[in-house]
Design a protein around this motif. Structure first.
Motif, PDB file in Angstrom:
ATOM      1  N   GLY A   1      -3.605  44.324  53.867  1.00  0.00           N
ATOM      2  CA  GLY A   1      -3.077  43.146  54.564  1.00  0.00           C
ATOM      3  C   GLY A   1      -4.186  42.147  54.864  1.00  0.00           C
ATOM      4  O   GLY A   1      -4.036  40.945  54.636  1.00  0.00           O
TER       5      GLY A   1
ATOM      6  N   TRP B   1      -7.982  36.654  52.847  1.00  0.00           N
ATOM      7  CA  TRP B   1      -9.369  36.521  52.370  1.00  0.00           C
ATOM      8  C   TRP B   1      -9.418  36.205  50.870  1.00  0.00           C
ATOM      9  O   TRP B   1     -10.294  35.464  50.424  1.00  0.00           O
ATOM     10  CB  TRP B   1     -10.170  37.806  52.662  1.00  0.00           C
ATOM     11  CG  TRP B   1     -10.204  38.152  54.119  1.00  0.00           C
ATOM     12  CD1 TRP B   1      -9.819  37.342  55.160  1.00  0.00           C
ATOM     13  CD2 TRP B   1     -10.636  39.385  54.699  1.00  0.00           C
ATOM     14  NE1 TRP B   1      -9.997  38.006  56.352  1.00  0.00           N
ATOM     15  CE2 TRP B   1     -10.483  39.257  56.103  1.00  0.00           C
ATOM     16  CE3 TRP B   1     -11.122  40.579  54.184  1.00  0.00           C
ATOM     17  CZ2 TRP B   1     -10.807  40.284  56.996  1.00  0.00           C
ATOM     18  CZ3 TRP B   1     -11.456  41.605  55.066  1.00  0.00           C
ATOM     19  CH2 TRP B   1     -11.292  41.456  56.450  1.00  0.00           C
TER      20      TRP B   1
ATOM     21  N   GLU C   1     -13.919  41.037  71.020  1.00  0.00           N
ATOM     22  CA  GLU C   1     -12.456  41.109  71.204  1.00  0.00           C
ATOM     23  C   GLU C   1     -11.971  42.552  71.149  1.00  0.00           C
ATOM     24  O   GLU C   1     -11.277  43.027  72.058  1.00  0.00           O
ATOM     25  CB  GLU C   1     -11.746  40.300  70.110  1.00  0.00           C
ATOM     26  CG  GLU C   1     -10.224  40.474  70.133  1.00  0.00           C
ATOM     27  CD  GLU C   1      -9.508  39.927  68.893  1.00  0.00           C
ATOM     28  OE1 GLU C   1     -10.163  39.604  67.880  1.00  0.00           O
ATOM     29  OE2 GLU C   1      -8.268  39.841  68.940  1.00  0.00           O
TER      30      GLU C   1
ATOM     31  N   CYS D   1      -0.442  32.442  56.171  1.00  0.00           N
ATOM     32  CA  CYS D   1       0.329  33.281  55.238  1.00  0.00           C
ATOM     33  C   CYS D   1       1.246  34.229  56.007  1.00  0.00           C
ATOM     34  O   CYS D   1       1.110  34.411  57.214  1.00  0.00           O
ATOM     35  CB  CYS D   1      -0.589  34.061  54.289  1.00  0.00           C
ATOM     36  SG  CYS D   1      -1.591  35.350  55.055  1.00  0.00           S
ATOM     37  N   LYS D   2       2.180  34.787  55.261  1.00  0.00           N
ATOM     38  CA  LYS D   2       3.080  35.803  55.825  1.00  0.00           C
ATOM     39  C   LYS D   2       2.321  37.121  55.944  1.00  0.00           C
ATOM     40  O   LYS D   2       1.211  37.252  55.423  1.00  0.00           O
ATOM     41  CB  LYS D   2       4.297  35.964  54.914  1.00  0.00           C
ATOM     42  CG  LYS D   2       5.120  34.671  54.833  1.00  0.00           C
ATOM     43  CD  LYS D   2       6.272  34.782  53.872  1.00  0.00           C
ATOM     44  CE  LYS D   2       7.048  33.464  53.846  1.00  0.00           C
ATOM     45  NZ  LYS D   2       8.041  33.401  52.780  1.00  0.00           N
TER      46      LYS D   2
ATOM     47  N   LEU E   1       1.692  41.039  55.150  1.00  0.00           N
ATOM     48  CA  LEU E   1       1.999  42.138  54.233  1.00  0.00           C
ATOM     49  C   LEU E   1       2.621  43.272  55.054  1.00  0.00           C
ATOM     50  O   LEU E   1       2.013  43.726  56.032  1.00  0.00           O
ATOM     51  CB  LEU E   1       0.719  42.632  53.562  1.00  0.00           C
ATOM     52  CG  LEU E   1       0.902  43.725  52.509  1.00  0.00           C
ATOM     53  CD1 LEU E   1       1.538  43.151  51.240  1.00  0.00           C
ATOM     54  CD2 LEU E   1      -0.422  44.384  52.153  1.00  0.00           C
TER      55      LEU E   1
HETATM   56  P1  TYM Z   1      -7.424  40.846  62.324  1.00  0.00           P
HETATM   57  O1  TYM Z   1      -8.605  41.700  62.165  1.00  0.00           O
HETATM   58  O2  TYM Z   1      -6.204  41.400  62.989  1.00  0.00           O
HETATM   59  O3  TYM Z   1      -6.972  40.324  60.912  1.00  0.00           O
HETATM   60  C1  TYM Z   1      -7.890  39.723  59.997  1.00  0.00           C
HETATM   61  C2  TYM Z   1      -7.126  38.720  59.127  1.00  0.00           C
HETATM   62  O4  TYM Z   1      -6.079  39.395  58.433  1.00  0.00           O
HETATM   63  C3  TYM Z   1      -4.812  38.839  58.771  1.00  0.00           C
HETATM   64  N1  TYM Z   1      -3.880  39.963  58.757  1.00  0.00           N
HETATM   65  C4  TYM Z   1      -2.918  40.100  57.832  1.00  0.00           C
HETATM   66  N2  TYM Z   1      -2.559  39.296  56.822  1.00  0.00           N
HETATM   67  C5  TYM Z   1      -1.521  39.705  56.065  1.00  0.00           C
HETATM   68  N3  TYM Z   1      -0.832  40.859  56.276  1.00  0.00           N
HETATM   69  C6  TYM Z   1      -1.172  41.694  57.283  1.00  0.00           C
HETATM   70  N4  TYM Z   1      -0.503  42.822  57.463  1.00  0.00           N
HETATM   71  C7  TYM Z   1      -2.268  41.332  58.121  1.00  0.00           C
HETATM   72  N5  TYM Z   1      -2.861  41.890  59.209  1.00  0.00           N
HETATM   73  C8  TYM Z   1      -3.849  41.045  59.577  1.00  0.00           C
HETATM   74  C9  TYM Z   1      -5.008  38.160  60.111  1.00  0.00           C
HETATM   75  O5  TYM Z   1      -4.093  37.122  60.328  1.00  0.00           O
HETATM   76  C10 TYM Z   1      -6.414  37.633  59.953  1.00  0.00           C
HETATM   77  O6  TYM Z   1      -6.411  36.432  59.235  1.00  0.00           O
HETATM   78  N6  TYM Z   1      -8.837  37.966  66.210  1.00  0.00           N
HETATM   79  C11 TYM Z   1      -8.811  38.080  64.772  1.00  0.00           C
HETATM   80  C12 TYM Z   1     -10.170  37.887  64.143  1.00  0.00           C
HETATM   81  C13 TYM Z   1     -10.514  36.432  63.951  1.00  0.00           C
HETATM   82  C14 TYM Z   1      -9.843  35.524  63.089  1.00  0.00           C
HETATM   83  C15 TYM Z   1     -10.512  34.273  63.253  1.00  0.00           C
HETATM   84  C16 TYM Z   1      -8.771  35.663  62.205  1.00  0.00           C
HETATM   85  C17 TYM Z   1     -11.508  35.745  64.571  1.00  0.00           C
HETATM   86  N7  TYM Z   1     -11.519  34.453  64.146  1.00  0.00           N
HETATM   87  C18 TYM Z   1     -10.105  33.177  62.516  1.00  0.00           C
HETATM   88  C19 TYM Z   1      -8.376  34.563  61.497  1.00  0.00           C
HETATM   89  C20 TYM Z   1      -9.026  33.321  61.653  1.00  0.00           C
HETATM   90  C21 TYM Z   1      -8.267  39.454  64.370  1.00  0.00           C
HETATM   91  O7  TYM Z   1      -8.262  40.380  65.129  1.00  0.00           O
HETATM   92  O8  TYM Z   1      -7.846  39.489  63.048  1.00  0.00           O
END
Ligand code: TYM
Length: 378
Positions: free
Chosen positions: A88, A93, A115, A247-248, A250
């Motif tokens: 996800g 990325w 965090e 994005c949506k 996963l």
């Molecule tokens: P975190 O670690 O939960 O997630 C990192 C990035 O992955 C995305 N994400 C997903 N995308 C698609 N499907 C999924 N199942 C899924 N799970 C997580 C999140 O949206 C994120 O982009 N606080 C944040 C860390 C952070 C951050 C940012 C994220 C700091 N600065 C700037 C995005 C943009 C965090 O705990 O993300």
């Protein structure tokens, strides 16, 4: 009527209505105008845009104006290092990497080890720091440009970030954080403060350059609440509002909710071994019938099938092949075992190659790191 799903930076559950989220969060749909700007500037239509996986934005029209005027832009995204990276996380990325390649721009990548320490009772600062460095290997393994990609941990780049974060914090009230994040009087004060740390890197590139430059944040829609707060105060502290590309999520292999590190059996991690991947996909929720005989007669339902979702979101780029799979599933010609095997092969091939690059990343990690203090010994 109350929604039957929850999407916050810390909780994603239920059957997400993405169109409704656009209304709730006040974002904008990526429409044909924005799509045509992507096509104009990249010469193609990326699968994640074509399929509506990246589907919502804020201020992308302004980003394209700055591309066209020559003012340029930068990107910022991040990770909360609470565990190993799963598929996800890779979704936003992979798209960020694509944008870096196409636009040749700098990326600031925040690791919010603070965090995850403050929000999670079970994680120590050593844990979150360790995971931050593990997660950094995954980012580097995706092939980001070492000259243009800057990764930092909040606890190691705090001198620089703190000076921006206090400007943000001065403008954000406790009431706002309660309303946006659902905090209450029992929430620890580190968590209440935290949104100022996640906002800070959106303004960091302007501070480092000594002039304002627009910043776009590609992420899943769950992170938007932080940036709603950041956008509200940005101009008041002298910066542009950050733009966003959402994005949506996963889903997990259980079919609903998001893939989450706290559900290891229904998430695929970048460090998983082929046998684990095979097992997890083997147990995945599908849209199949209880027996093969029944499925041959009644057909399956790809719309609710997690295996189909994985192909749709990441692992099958070819639209015609995907459509053919859907038709054959519905007619009962294609059975779940075959789809699971197909997905397993795709995922194993991807992860094995990723793991090789992930090991090589250890050698070049330092090239990517921004620090103003060393923290503890690694
Ligand atoms: P975190 O670690 O939960 O997630 C990192 C990035 O992955 C995305 N994400 C997903 N995308 C698609 N499907 C999924 N199942 C899924 N799970 C997580 C999140 O949206 C994120 O982009 N606080 C944040 C860390 C952070 C951050 C940012 C994220 C700091 N600065 C700037 C995005 C943009 C965090 O705990 O993300």
């Amino acid at each position: 009527m109350p929604e039957n799903f929850v999407v916050t930076p810390w909780e994603v559950t239920g059957d997400i209505d993405y169109e409704r989220l656009i209304e709730m969060f006040g974002t904008q749909k990526i429409d044909s105008k924005i799509i045509s700007k992507f096509v104009e500037h990249t010469g193609e239509l990326h699968t994640m845009l074509r399929r509506g996986i990246f589907y919502s934005h804020r201020d992308m029209d302004k980003i394209f104006q700055d591309v066209e005027s020559g003012a340029g832009f930068v990107m910022y995204t991040g990770r909360g290092p609470s565990g190993h990276t799963h598929l996800g996380h890779l979704m936003p990325w992979l798209f960020t990497k694509y944008l870096q390649d196409k636009f040749g721009i700098e990326l600031y990548f925040q690791m919010t080890d603070d965090e995850k320490f403050m929000f999670n009772q079970n994680l120590t600062m050593e844990d979150t720091r360790k995971y931050a460095y593990e997660n950094a290997l995954d980012i580097i393994a995706l092939g980001f440009d070492p000259e243009k990609t800057h990764i930092f941990l909040d606890t190691e780049y705090s001198n620089q970030l703190y000076k921006i974060a206090i400007k943000v914090a001065k403008k954000v009230t406790f009431n706002t954080t309660k309303a946006v994040f659902g905090f209450n009087n029992s929430t620890n004060i580190g968590s209440i403060w935290f949104t100022s740390m996640q906002a800070a890197p959106a303004f960091l590139p302007s501070v480092l350059r000594g002039r304002n430059i627009r910043c776009v944040i590609p992420c899943a829609i769950d992170q938007d609440p932080h940036f709603r707060v950041a956008r509200d105060i940005a101009e008041g502290i002298g910066f542009y509002k950050p733009a966003l590309l959402h994005c949506k999520m996963l889903p997990s292999l259980a079919g609903s909710d998001k893939m989450s590190a706290s559900l290891p059996n229904t998430s695929i991690f970048t460090i998983d071994k082929p046998k684990d991947i095979k097992k997890k996909i083997g147990n995945a929720f599908t849209g199949g019938c209880v027996s093969v005989e029944e499925q041959k007669v009644k057909g399956g339902n790809p719309d609710i099938c997690s295996v189909y979702q994985y192909l749709y979101y990441i692992f099958e780029e070819n639209d015609a092949k995907l459509e053919d799979r859907k038709t054959k599933c519905r007619s009962g010609e294609l059975l779940c075992g075959y789809c699971k095997q197909y997905l397993t092969e795709k995922v194993v091939t991807f992860i094995e190659a990723h793991q090789v690059r992930r090991e090589q990343a250890r050698e070049i990690l330092e090239k990517f790191m921004l620090r103003d203090c060393q923290g503890e010994e690694k």
